[in-house]
Write a protein that holds these residues in place. Structure first.
Motif, short mmCIF file in Angstrom:
data_model
loop_
_atom_site.label_atom_id
_atom_site.label_comp_id
_atom_site.label_asym_id
_atom_site.label_seq_id
_atom_site.Cartn_x
_atom_site.Cartn_y
_atom_site.Cartn_z
N GLU A 1 0.83 -1.20 0.00
CA GLU A 1 0.00 0.00 0.00
C GLU A 1 0.87 1.25 0.00
N ALA A 2 1.99 1.22 0.74
CA ALA A 2 2.90 2.37 0.78
C ALA A 2 3.48 2.65 -0.60
N LEU A 3 3.90 1.61 -1.32
CA LEU A 3 4.44 1.79 -2.66
C LEU A 3 3.38 2.32 -3.61
N LYS A 4 2.17 1.78 -3.49
CA LYS A 4 1.08 2.22 -4.36
C LYS A 4 0.75 3.69 -4.13
N VAL B 1 8.65 9.96 2.98
CA VAL B 1 9.01 10.08 1.57
C VAL B 1 8.87 11.55 1.21
N TYR B 2 9.97 12.13 0.69
CA TYR B 2 9.98 13.54 0.28
C TYR B 2 10.14 13.62 -1.23
N GLU B 3 9.48 14.62 -1.85
CA GLU B 3 9.73 14.87 -3.27
C GLU B 3 10.95 15.78 -3.38
N SER B 4 11.59 15.75 -4.55
CA SER B 4 12.90 16.38 -4.68
C SER B 4 12.85 17.88 -4.96
N GLY B 5 11.67 18.45 -5.20
CA GLY B 5 11.58 19.88 -5.48
C GLY B 5 11.74 20.69 -4.22
N ALA B 6 10.63 21.00 -3.58
CA ALA B 6 10.66 21.76 -2.32
C ALA B 6 10.80 20.84 -1.11
N ARG B 7 10.95 19.54 -1.40
CA ARG B 7 11.07 18.51 -0.35
C ARG B 7 9.84 18.49 0.56
N HIS B 8 8.68 18.56 -0.08
CA HIS B 8 7.44 18.36 0.65
C HIS B 8 7.28 16.87 0.94
N VAL B 9 6.55 16.56 2.00
CA VAL B 9 6.31 15.17 2.37
C VAL B 9 5.25 14.58 1.45
N VAL B 10 5.57 13.42 0.88
CA VAL B 10 4.64 12.71 0.00
C VAL B 10 3.88 11.64 0.78
N HIS B 11 4.58 10.98 1.70
CA HIS B 11 3.98 9.85 2.42
C HIS B 11 4.68 9.70 3.77
N VAL B 12 3.93 9.32 4.79
CA VAL B 12 4.49 9.12 6.13
C VAL B 12 3.93 7.82 6.71
N GLN B 13 4.81 7.03 7.32
CA GLN B 13 4.39 5.89 8.12
C GLN B 13 5.00 6.06 9.50
N SER B 14 4.23 5.85 10.55
CA SER B 14 4.77 6.02 11.90
C SER B 14 4.16 4.98 12.83
N THR B 15 4.96 4.59 13.82
CA THR B 15 4.51 3.70 14.88
C THR B 15 5.07 4.22 16.20
N GLY B 16 4.42 3.89 17.31
CA GLY B 16 4.88 4.33 18.62
C GLY B 16 4.35 5.70 18.97
#
Length: 251
Positions: free
Chosen positions: A88-91, A176-191
């Motif tokens: 799902e993360a890759l998708k 996951v950051y994009e290479s332009g302005a380095r905005h966050v594309v995707h986040v996974q977190s635990t804890g």
């Protein structure tokens, strides 16, 4: 043709507390797909293959965009709920970064094989995905890169953690950051972690992912020097428009 590059991350003197393991890649690893890449960070290794755009069954066809299909194969050979999460993360990353409208009524198939696992596997997989998409010539909005960080019980942060460090952590973040302005594309977190600590990790992640983008640049500069096919396929990179954006964040 198989191209290999090894990259030793170099952080500025005032960032010495941020440790990133050596990164290496092999491009065009598989001969039976449109693009492939193997990325190793420390003792973690992931190989990604890209097939497509290819015809899709009518039941899955979208008249306005390309459909993304992902499969993750674990190092043990046995499936687990974690594999479904990784798929799902890759998708999600592909759907955010690939220009899906460029190839409507088709699909892009992504297969990731975890070859060895010693921490930060989510990020290693995302980085292999980006390189494989680039090799396949899939149109994207920009490049993207993944980094992982864990918070230890002491409050210290460990970047690109090993499996032991992940086991000892109280919180784990994969960005996951994009290479332009380095905005966050995707986040996974635990804890659990404080809001202040999360914001600090998010900001420092933008520095750390710069090492990943420098790695991409070296990988593709080597590929472009040796293979005329990619010089024809990726004209923006030849002009430096994409590769230059991998050095400093834009905007």
């Amino acid at each position: 043709l198989l191209y290999t590059i090894k990259f030793e991350p170099m952080l500025a003197p005032d960032e010495n507390s941020i440790r990133v393991r050596p990164i290496s890649s092999e491009l065009s690893v598989l001969s039976n797909c449109d693009g492939s890449a193997r990325v190793k960070q420390g003792n973690s290794s992931v190989m990604v293959g890209i097939w497509g755009p290819v015809d899709v069954r009518p039941a899955k066809e979208d008249p306005e965009r390309c459909v993304i299909e992902t499969t993750v194969k674990a190092a043990t050979g046995h499936g687990s709920p974690l594999d479904a999460m990784l798929e799902e993360a890759l998708k999600l990353t592909c759907e955010q970064m690939v220009i899906l409208t460029a190839h409507p009524r088709t699909s892009i198939q992504v297969i990731a094989h975890i070859e060895s696992e010693d921490g930060s596997v989510v990020s290693v997989m995302q980085n292999a995905l980006c390189l494989a998409l680039m090799v396949a010539g899939i149109p994207m909005k920009s490049m993207f890169g993944g980094v992982t960080c864990v918070e230890l019980e002491s409050g210290e942060l460990a970047w690109d953690p090993t499996a032991d460090e992940e086991e000892e952590s109280i919180a784990k973040f994969s960005f996951v950051y994009e290479s332009g302005a380095r905005h966050v594309v995707h986040v996974q977190s635990t804890g659990e972690s404080t809001v202040e600590q999360q914001l600090l990790i998010l900001q420092k992640g933008r520095q750390v992912v710069g090492e990943v983008f420098s790695f991409y640049r070296e990988s593709f500069e080597k590929l472009l020097r040796k293979d005329v096919k990619y010089q024809m396929m990726l004209p923006p990179i030849i002009k430096g428009e994409v590769l230059d954006s991998l050095v400093e964040p834009q905007g």
